[in-house]
Design a protein around this motif. Sequence first.
Motif, PDB file in Angstrom:
ATOM      1  N   GLN A 170      11.180 -12.545 -21.227  1.00 21.92           N
ATOM      2  CA  GLN A 170      12.260 -13.280 -20.580  1.00 21.92           C
ATOM      3  C   GLN A 170      11.646 -14.115 -19.461  1.00 21.92           C
ATOM      4  N   TYR A 208      17.892  -6.618 -24.466  1.00 18.97           N
ATOM      5  CA  TYR A 208      16.456  -6.779 -24.269  1.00 18.97           C
ATOM      6  C   TYR A 208      15.680  -5.679 -24.999  1.00 18.97           C
ATOM      7  N   THR A 268      17.727 -14.396 -27.634  1.00 20.58           N
ATOM      8  CA  THR A 268      17.919 -13.004 -27.228  1.00 20.58           C
ATOM      9  C   THR A 268      18.860 -12.279 -28.185  1.00 20.58           C
TER      10      THR A 268
END
Length: 362
Positions: A285, A272, A223
Amino acid sequence: MPSLLLRHWWSRILLAGLIVSELAAARQLHDDREITIHRAEDVAARRAVLIEYLWGAEGFPRERLPDAVRREIKSPVDHLTALARVDELRIDLAPGMQGIAYHFIPKQPNGDLVIVHHGHDCQLNDDPSPEEVGHGLQRTIAGLLREGYGVLGVFMPRHTPEDCTGQHGRMFAIKTTGSPIKFFLEPTAVSLNYLKTRATADTFPAYREFHMVGLSGGGWTTTVYAAIDPAIKASISVAGTMPLYLRFKGSIGDREQFEPTFYRLAGYPDLYILCAYGAGRRHVQVVIRRDQCCFGEQQHDVERTGMGYAEALQSYTDQVTAVMRDLDSGSFTLQIDEVAPYHMISHYVIRSVILPTLRATR
């Protein structure tokens, strides 16, 4: 009897210490529910801010190469029938701390490479069973190679085959330019520099696109790395992150997961968006409902959030996807793994999430 009583009180002291530690960590958690990225200009500006935080004036290590490369080593992962060979890359991070990555070269390359990043374990060679057992790293690598993807297997610092001491919190005492969080990212960045510039007819095939998959701490690394490096086309984080305002119990994580000075610059919903934004880019995710470690239903606190597990996940997913619609470039998806019995990359996720996501980018 005195011995049993002593053990009883010692257990209570240990439990109290764990509760105090958890509460102390929870008090440090930045409330990241508000998204602060809304325009394309915000993406570039925030990425620049994060890079400056991580590396200071030195900037992103775009030209640095591995300190050592060993070609054609014995494969550290068994049962890879589509494997041509493995090279080992070593990156010096700090005195006494080295990053290690393995480059798995497929027999029939399709031109893309997938970084597979492990979490708090020190080997990639786990259970090859067709059942939902092990951590799923071996089967992930095997499945990618069968589809022709090159694979770069990367470890977290101090969770490598040669240094499994852990102790991530102590890394924040290391004096360095920027932030010690960069030590979690440099093995990937430096390895990619090598793979982008050193491909020749007799070394390894040239790669067109780069993607990233990670489990647990490797999912967190996926991430953060995909957020700062737009060269990552598709990124898939498995049981790796959750917004800080929804973190309780085991989901709080090590210091790199909640360091306030970093997440005040970009909370997880912002990260994100940074992972997902860009033409053809995707961030997926994956969380595991029955996860015994973190980000699962048993770590969720209904009373403190006022929402059930799935409802809480959907609340921030809706916000992130709304911003992605406005930006009109890239995509974010959340997937709850209802199959995995615990903290792992399940066969289901490989078959139904990872491989379809990668195929869709080609």
